[in-house]
Each structure stands twice: as structure tokens, then as C-alpha cells.
Design a protein around this motif. Structure first.
Motif, PDB file in Angstrom:
ATOM      1  N   ILE A  37       0.859  -1.181   0.000  1.00  0.00           N
ATOM      2  CA  ILE A  37       0.000   0.000   0.000  1.00  0.00           C
ATOM      3  C   ILE A  37       0.892   1.227   0.000  1.00  0.00           C
ATOM      4  N   TRP A  38       0.690   2.081  -1.007  1.00  0.00           N
ATOM      5  CA  TRP A  38       1.440   3.338  -1.112  1.00  0.00           C
ATOM      6  C   TRP A  38       0.474   4.487  -0.871  1.00  0.00           C
ATOM      7  N   LYS A  39       0.851   5.423  -0.016  1.00  0.00           N
ATOM      8  CA  LYS A  39       0.018   6.598   0.236  1.00  0.00           C
ATOM      9  C   LYS A  39       0.654   7.815  -0.415  1.00  0.00           C
ATOM     10  N   VAL A  40      -0.168   8.534  -1.165  1.00  0.00           N
ATOM     11  CA  VAL A  40       0.301   9.716  -1.891  1.00  0.00           C
ATOM     12  C   VAL A  40       0.066  10.971  -1.060  1.00  0.00           C
ATOM     13  N   PHE A  41       1.043  11.854  -1.079  1.00  0.00           N
ATOM     14  CA  PHE A  41       0.919  13.171  -0.449  1.00  0.00           C
ATOM     15  C   PHE A  41       1.166  14.244  -1.499  1.00  0.00           C
ATOM     16  N   GLY A  42       0.230  15.176  -1.610  1.00  0.00           N
ATOM     17  CA  GLY A  42       0.396  16.306  -2.499  1.00  0.00           C
ATOM     18  C   GLY A  42       1.284  17.351  -1.849  1.00  0.00           C
ATOM     19  N   ILE A  43       2.331  17.752  -2.549  1.00  0.00           N
ATOM     20  CA  ILE A  43       3.352  18.616  -1.954  1.00  0.00           C
ATOM     21  C   ILE A  43       3.188  20.058  -2.426  1.00  0.00           C
ATOM     22  N   THR A  44       3.259  20.971  -1.467  1.00  0.00           N
ATOM     23  CA  THR A  44       3.336  22.403  -1.743  1.00  0.00           C
ATOM     24  C   THR A  44       4.608  22.941  -1.101  1.00  0.00           C
TER      25      THR A  44
ATOM     26  N   THR B 297       4.860  24.702   1.362  1.00  0.00           N
ATOM     27  CA  THR B 297       4.735  24.745   2.822  1.00  0.00           C
ATOM     28  C   THR B 297       4.461  23.373   3.414  1.00  0.00           C
ATOM     29  N   PHE B 298       4.684  22.293   2.632  1.00  0.00           N
ATOM     30  CA  PHE B 298       4.390  20.943   3.115  1.00  0.00           C
ATOM     31  C   PHE B 298       5.226  20.606   4.337  1.00  0.00           C
ATOM     32  N   ASN B 299       4.553  20.053   5.348  1.00  0.00           N
ATOM     33  CA  ASN B 299       5.213  19.613   6.566  1.00  0.00           C
ATOM     34  C   ASN B 299       5.405  18.100   6.481  1.00  0.00           C
ATOM     35  N   CYS B 300       6.644  17.658   6.356  1.00  0.00           N
ATOM     36  CA  CYS B 300       6.918  16.240   6.149  1.00  0.00           C
ATOM     37  C   CYS B 300       6.431  15.359   7.300  1.00  0.00           C
ATOM     38  N   SER B 301       6.211  15.938   8.467  1.00  0.00           N
ATOM     39  CA  SER B 301       5.728  15.139   9.593  1.00  0.00           C
ATOM     40  C   SER B 301       4.305  14.639   9.369  1.00  0.00           C
ATOM     41  N   GLU B 302       3.635  15.143   8.332  1.00  0.00           N
ATOM     42  CA  GLU B 302       2.286  14.665   8.021  1.00  0.00           C
ATOM     43  C   GLU B 302       2.275  13.187   7.643  1.00  0.00           C
ATOM     44  N   VAL B 303       3.417  12.647   7.279  1.00  0.00           N
ATOM     45  CA  VAL B 303       3.449  11.232   6.896  1.00  0.00           C
ATOM     46  C   VAL B 303       3.440  10.306   8.111  1.00  0.00           C
ATOM     47  N   LEU B 304       3.847  10.797   9.254  1.00  0.00           N
ATOM     48  CA  LEU B 304       4.114   9.936  10.399  1.00  0.00           C
ATOM     49  C   LEU B 304       2.907   9.119  10.879  1.00  0.00           C
ATOM     50  N   PRO B 305       1.665   9.640  10.846  1.00  0.00           N
ATOM     51  CA  PRO B 305       0.534   8.806  11.272  1.00  0.00           C
ATOM     52  C   PRO B 305       0.323   7.561  10.401  1.00  0.00           C
TER      53      PRO B 305
ATOM     54  N   TYR C 133       5.647   5.746   0.691  1.00  0.00           N
ATOM     55  CA  TYR C 133       5.000   7.030   0.406  1.00  0.00           C
ATOM     56  C   TYR C 133       5.288   7.408  -1.046  1.00  0.00           C
ATOM     57  N   LEU C 134       4.382   8.183  -1.608  1.00  0.00           N
ATOM     58  CA  LEU C 134       4.628   8.778  -2.921  1.00  0.00           C
ATOM     59  C   LEU C 134       4.358  10.268  -2.805  1.00  0.00           C
ATOM     60  N   PHE C 135       5.322  11.071  -3.241  1.00  0.00           N
ATOM     61  CA  PHE C 135       5.194  12.522  -3.170  1.00  0.00           C
ATOM     62  C   PHE C 135       4.960  13.086  -4.565  1.00  0.00           C
TER      63      PHE C 135
ATOM     64  N   LYS D  35      11.218   5.005   5.768  1.00  0.00           N
ATOM     65  CA  LYS D  35      10.381   4.251   4.851  1.00  0.00           C
ATOM     66  C   LYS D  35      10.661   4.719   3.420  1.00  0.00           C
ATOM     67  N   PRO D  36      10.799   3.790   2.474  1.00  0.00           N
ATOM     68  CA  PRO D  36      11.076   4.185   1.088  1.00  0.00           C
ATOM     69  C   PRO D  36       9.975   5.070   0.513  1.00  0.00           C
ATOM     70  N   PHE D  37      10.362   5.966  -0.397  1.00  0.00           N
ATOM     71  CA  PHE D  37       9.364   6.813  -1.045  1.00  0.00           C
ATOM     72  C   PHE D  37       9.624   6.896  -2.543  1.00  0.00           C
ATOM     73  N   ILE D  38       8.579   7.321  -3.250  1.00  0.00           N
ATOM     74  CA  ILE D  38       8.614   7.518  -4.692  1.00  0.00           C
ATOM     75  C   ILE D  38       8.367   8.995  -4.948  1.00  0.00           C
ATOM     76  N   ILE D  39       9.034   9.573  -5.924  1.00  0.00           N
ATOM     77  CA  ILE D  39       8.743  10.952  -6.300  1.00  0.00           C
ATOM     78  C   ILE D  39       8.032  10.975  -7.642  1.00  0.00           C
ATOM     79  N   SER D  40       7.116  11.913  -7.770  1.00  0.00           N
ATOM     80  CA  SER D  40       6.293  12.037  -8.962  1.00  0.00           C
ATOM     81  C   SER D  40       6.028  13.515  -9.205  1.00  0.00           C
ATOM     82  N   GLY D  41       5.321  13.792 -10.285  1.00  0.00           N
ATOM     83  CA  GLY D  41       4.893  15.167 -10.532  1.00  0.00           C
ATOM     84  C   GLY D  41       5.738  15.892 -11.568  1.00  0.00           C
ATOM     85  N   GLY D  42       5.336  15.832 -12.822  1.00  0.00           N
ATOM     86  CA  GLY D  42       5.993  16.615 -13.864  1.00  0.00           C
ATOM     87  C   GLY D  42       7.439  16.270 -14.105  1.00  0.00           C
ATOM     88  N   ILE D  43       7.849  15.055 -13.801  1.00  0.00           N
ATOM     89  CA  ILE D  43       9.251  14.667 -13.974  1.00  0.00           C
ATOM     90  C   ILE D  43       9.544  14.417 -15.454  1.00  0.00           C
ATOM     91  N   GLY D  44      10.629  15.019 -15.921  1.00  0.00           N
ATOM     92  CA  GLY D  44      11.053  14.858 -17.303  1.00  0.00           C
ATOM     93  C   GLY D  44      12.536  14.554 -17.381  1.00  0.00           C
TER      94      GLY D  44
END
Length: 200
Positions: free
Chosen positions: A93-100, A102-110, A118-120, A146-155
Motif C-alpha cells: 500500500i502506497w500513500k500519496v501526499f500532495g506537496i506544496t 509549505t508541506f510539513n513532512c511530519s504529516e506522513v508519520l501517522p 509514500y509517494l510525493f 520508509k522508502p518513497f517515490i517521487i512524482s509530478g511533472g518529472i522529465g
């Protein structure tokens, strides 16, 4: 739309993703091409019922579920329990977080105990893709191992920055590419994609 999924599979990526969100222009339905067992099959869902996720998981033989909506830790816990009851094979199970900015990375901890990765992605108006990269420097404050994946407009122009993250202590697991490698939604430019994979 004419997907070229089989051509993408021939490039041997680690994962191949399918979007099961009807509002997406890349919504997938129908049969899958032949996919090697070692290649991960990721299903993307947005605020879907657990029953729908489980049915889709079984139908398509998914190995990972990407939750791209407002799913809570409790939802993830219940989904994992249902999966464990019905499947003997490992399904992540991967949970996606939308990043701005002002994103606070501690939001992943719960979610630490209830998801596998995680996927950002860039937070925007569209679920599952806005074609814009977020400021990766926010990940310097990543509080987890925990391992994470990065996404979003990657070229292709992001390769140097990806290599830099790989040289850091951040547990980058994979890079999720989409719109920047498409000729149209759902149809990948395999020549550009192959070069990118070779250069990673």
C-alpha cells in the motif's frame, strides 16, 4: 484512446501503473497485456471503497495499491487487514501526499505503521497528475526511513537532480513518470522513455 502498454512493458520498468479513477483521462479498463511476474503492477485509486479496490486488485493481479485521495490512516489499516485476509501474496500500500512549498513532512508519520511506501506528488487541481514538479528541497526534512517515490511533472531534465537524491541518505525507491513522456494521455513516447530509463 490507443494505449501502448505492451510497448512500455517491453522497456522493462520496475513498475507499471494503471489508473482506476474514472475522472482521469488515463482511466484504465479492459484486459492487460502480458506482464512479467517480476514487474510490479500498481493500481491508482482516489477515495475508492475498499470493496472496489479489492475487486480490482484481484481482477488485475495488482502488486501495489497507490492511494491518491484523502484516505486516512484508519482506512489504510482496514484495507491492509482485508488484503491479509484474502491474499497470501505480498501486496503493498502506497500513500500519496500532495506537496506544496509549505508541506510539513511530519504529516506522513501517522501512516508509518499502515503503509509500505509514500509517494510525493505535486499538489494541484487534478488528482493523479498536474504535469508540474514540486520543490524537492522540502524532502530534506523527511522524518522517516520508509522508502518513497517521487512524482509530478518529472522529465528528462530532472535526471541530474534524481542522481543527487540517490547519492544522499534519503530512501528514494523509485521515480514515477507520466505526462512528460506522453504523446497524448495514456500513450507514452517510448523512445524518450527508454533513454530516460537507460540514464537513470
Amino acid at each position: 484512446m490507443k494505449y501502448n502498454c505492451a510497448q512500455v512493458v517491453s522497456l522493462a520498468p520496475d513498475y507499471i501503473g494503471f489508473i482506476f479513477y474514472r475522472q482521469s483521462p488515463r482511466y484504465w479498463e479492459g484486459k492487460l497485456p502480458d506482464i512479467p511476474k517480476h514487474m510490479g503492477r500498481v493500481g491508482v485509486f482516489v477515495n475508492a471503497d475498499i470493496t472496489i479496490i479489492l475487486e480490482t486488485l484481484t481482477q488485475y493481479g495488482l502488486t501495489a495499491i497507490q492511494l491518491h485521495g484523502d484516505e486516512t490512516p484508519q482506512f489504510c489499516r482496514e484495507l491492509r487487514q482485508e488484503i491479509l485476509q484474502k491474499h497470501t501474496e505480498k501486496i503493498e500500500i502506497w500513500k500519496v501526499f500532495g506537496i506544496t512549498s509549505t508541506f510539513n513532512c511530519s504529516e506522513v508519520l501517522p501512516y508509518e505503521e499502515v503503509i509500505d511506501k509514500y509517494l510525493f506528488d505535486t499538489k494541484g487541481d487534478h488528482r493523479g497528475g498536474n504535469g508540474v514538479a514540486f520543490n524537492w528541497s522540502v524532502l530534506k526534512a523527511y522524518p522517516s526511513q520508509k522508502p518513497f517515490i517521487i512524482s509530478g511533472g518529472i522529465g528528462p531534465e530532472h535526471l541530474r537532480r534524481i542522481h543527487k537524491i540517490n547519492r544522499s541518505k534519503l530512501p528514494l525507491h523509485a521515480v514515477d513518470v507520466n505526462s512528460r513522456f506522453e504523446d497524448e494521455p495514456g500513450r507514452k513516447n517510448t523512445a524518450i522513455l527508454k533513454k530516460f530509463i537507460d540514464d537513470l
